[in-house]
Design an enzyme around this catalytic site. Structure first.
Site, PDB file in Angstrom:
ATOM      1  N   SER A  53     -14.900  -5.766  53.643  1.00 19.95           N
ATOM      2  CA  SER A  53     -15.790  -4.781  53.348  1.00 19.95           C
ATOM      3  C   SER A  53     -16.415  -4.816  51.823  1.00 19.95           C
ATOM      4  O   SER A  53     -16.852  -4.103  51.595  1.00 19.95           O
ATOM      5  CB  SER A  53     -15.203  -3.460  53.444  1.00 19.95           C
ATOM      6  OG  SER A  53     -15.161  -2.989  54.669  1.00 19.95           O
ATOM      7  N   LYS A  56     -19.947  -4.794  51.513  1.00 19.74           N
ATOM      8  CA  LYS A  56     -20.778  -3.501  51.235  1.00 19.74           C
ATOM      9  C   LYS A  56     -21.166  -3.367  50.001  1.00 19.74           C
ATOM     10  O   LYS A  56     -22.167  -2.677  49.422  1.00 19.74           O
ATOM     11  CB  LYS A  56     -19.909  -2.223  51.742  1.00 19.74           C
ATOM     12  CG  LYS A  56     -19.754  -2.298  53.259  1.00 19.74           C
ATOM     13  CD  LYS A  56     -18.704  -1.077  53.652  1.00 19.74           C
ATOM     14  CE  LYS A  56     -18.631  -1.077  55.278  1.00 19.74           C
ATOM     15  NZ  LYS A  56     -17.553  -1.844  55.669  1.00 19.74           N
ATOM     16  N   SER A 113     -16.171   3.400  53.517  1.00 17.54           N
ATOM     17  CA  SER A 113     -16.267   2.155  53.986  1.00 17.54           C
ATOM     18  C   SER A 113     -16.738   2.064  55.299  1.00 17.54           C
ATOM     19  O   SER A 113     -16.111   1.260  56.064  1.00 17.54           O
ATOM     20  CB  SER A 113     -14.965   1.231  53.941  1.00 17.54           C
ATOM     21  OG  SER A 113     -15.088  -0.158  53.924  1.00 17.54           O
ATOM     22  N   LYS A 215     -14.556  -1.254  45.080  1.00 18.59           N
ATOM     23  CA  LYS A 215     -14.714  -1.348  46.484  1.00 18.59           C
ATOM     24  C   LYS A 215     -13.506  -1.993  47.096  1.00 18.59           C
ATOM     25  O   LYS A 215     -12.957  -3.008  46.713  1.00 18.59           O
ATOM     26  CB  LYS A 215     -15.851  -1.970  46.907  1.00 18.59           C
ATOM     27  CG  LYS A 215     -16.017  -2.116  48.449  1.00 18.59           C
ATOM     28  CD  LYS A 215     -16.565  -0.561  48.997  1.00 18.59           C
ATOM     29  CE  LYS A 215     -16.347  -0.653  50.481  1.00 18.59           C
ATOM     30  NZ  LYS A 215     -15.113  -0.488  50.956  1.00 18.59           N
TER      31      LYS A 215
END
Length: 417
Positions: A53, A56, A113, A215
């Site tokens: 992720s 992202k 997420s 993140k």
């Protein structure tokens, strides 16, 4: 001539970010100053890895640019397609045919997420997932992310989707410098969805006040990844930790490296852009992460000889493992002969991070080095090891290595965080 050749090899190794600790149990890692690009810690920073992720971050960057260019606005409504609604977790779960704002979709991908919202952004901005991936790759090339390739906007596993710690560092820096007004998306504590309040998956922000965003990422194949930003001692630091075997270990490891970058690291002439991506195929660590094998670097009792050091006793084996390997990375110049491992304490449900098979001078030098940088370190003598082994023998161990508890059902193979 020979000395010149050795110096050249060492220089190229440093530029590639390939110097590893005594025994590497975590994936690539990197800490640098975002304002100057000065690299403070680098371990295999140019080695390819599955981003999960962390993908992202690029999805958000392309979206921020679309807003700046006037293609979309934060309040604009975006349609949720069947394709988006069918993405596996993590997700928000909004049904196909409904609409969400760009603002909500950004919060959803960066706080929770959400894979479904990443597809919503991709389809509405790029026309399709493939079209959006083309934009992602164009931006990666423009930024000099030579070790990265994207085929989807969410990071669900695809062997073709790769990155490096170096490239993620470049992307994180670019986002913070180009779009400081969107910092709120990376450090929001939660996102409200109807009556639900979904917490930010970056638990480290809740534990450490001076860590202020970025993140997380998780896949079986990649392990637990984290890009973390911090404002400490007047510096803007960014850390990238890839391939941890647990979320707790990832967080502790990142914290150790950031603390080291802020308080203990020596000045460096190496800059982020000079780290070389080395190419190749990422290592798939699904066996260790999701099949519960080799999740902690357990030590062997027969290695507890000579002099050594203790780096502390901890309630969690994952924490002990992260401390052990983080300290080993930042003090590797003192560990030419050392063996490192996590051992069960004499106290129940406690774990000790220890190094052994050292010379007396090595152990004293290492502890002095760490203590000057506010890190716990205790010198262990051969007699201390003998007493520990004797006490362990009296306690009649079963011979099985203790396995820390974790609910693995929370992290199914398809989940992507």
């Amino acid at each position: 001539m020979k000395r010149a050749w050795i110096k050249l090899v060492l220089t190229l190794t440093l530029i590639a970010g390939l110097v590893s600790p005594v025994q590497a149990g975590f994936g690539p890692s990197l800490v640098f100053d975002a304002n100057t690009g000065e690299v403070l810690v680098a371990d295999r920073a140019g080695v390819p890895w599955y981003p999960a992720s962390l993908t992202k971050l690029m999805t958000a960057y392309v979206t921020f640019k679309a807003i700046r260019n006037g293609q979309i606005s934060l309040n604009q409504k975006l349609l949720v397609s069947k394709n988006a609604s069918r993405r596996p977790p993590s997700k928000i779960g909004i049904r196909a045919g409904r609409s969400v704002t760009v603002d909500f979709a950004l919060k959803a991908i960066l706080v929770h997420s959400a894979n479904d919202m990443a597809v919503v952004l991709a389809e509405n901005i790029g026309g399709s997932v493939a079209g959006f991936a083309d934009r992602m790759n164009r931006e990666a090339r423009r930024l000099g992310m030579t070790g990265s390739r994207f085929v989807n906007p969410h990071g669900l596993h695809d062997k073709r989707q790769v990155t490096t710690a170096r490239d993620m560092g470049i992307l994180a820096t670019t986002i913070l410098l180009e779009f400081p007004q969107y910092k709120k998306y990376f450090n929001a504590p939660n996102i409200r969805v109807g009556k639900r309040r979904l917490k930010n998956r970056n638990k480290l922000m809740r534990r450490v006040k001076w860590i202020d965003g970025m993140k997380t990422g998780y896949l079986c194949a990649s392990g637990f990844n984290l890009v973390a930003s911090a404002r400490v001692n007047g510096r803007r630091l960014i850390s990238i930790s890839l391939g941890a075997r647990s979320g707790a270990g990832r967080d502790e490891y990142s914290k150790i490296l950031l603390e080291w970058g802020a308080n203990g690291a020596s000045r460096s002439s190496l800059r982020l852009a000079r780290i070389r991506n080395v190419g190749g195929t990422p290592k798939n660590i699904a066996t260790q992460v999701c099949k519960k094998r080799q999740r902690v670097l357990w030590g062997k009792q027969q290695e507890l000889v000579g002099w050594g050091v203790s780096l502390g006793e901890y309630k969690s084996a994952y924490t002990a493992d992260a401390v052990l390997q983080g300290r080993a990375l930042i003090s590797r110049q003192f560990l030419s002969t050392a063996k490192i491992g996590v051992f069960r304490s004499i106290q129940p449900r406690r774990y000790v991070a220890m190094l052994s098979q050292m010379q007396q001078a090595e152990s004293l030098t290492l502890c002095n080095y760490l203590r000057r940088r506010n890190a716990f370190c205790e010198v262990l003598t051969p007699q201390t090891f003998a007493a520990y082994l004797s006490a362990r023998a009296v306690s009649k161990p079963t011979g099985k290595k203790p396995r820390p508890r974790q609910n693995f059902n929370r992290h199914p193979v398809a989940d992507n965080r």
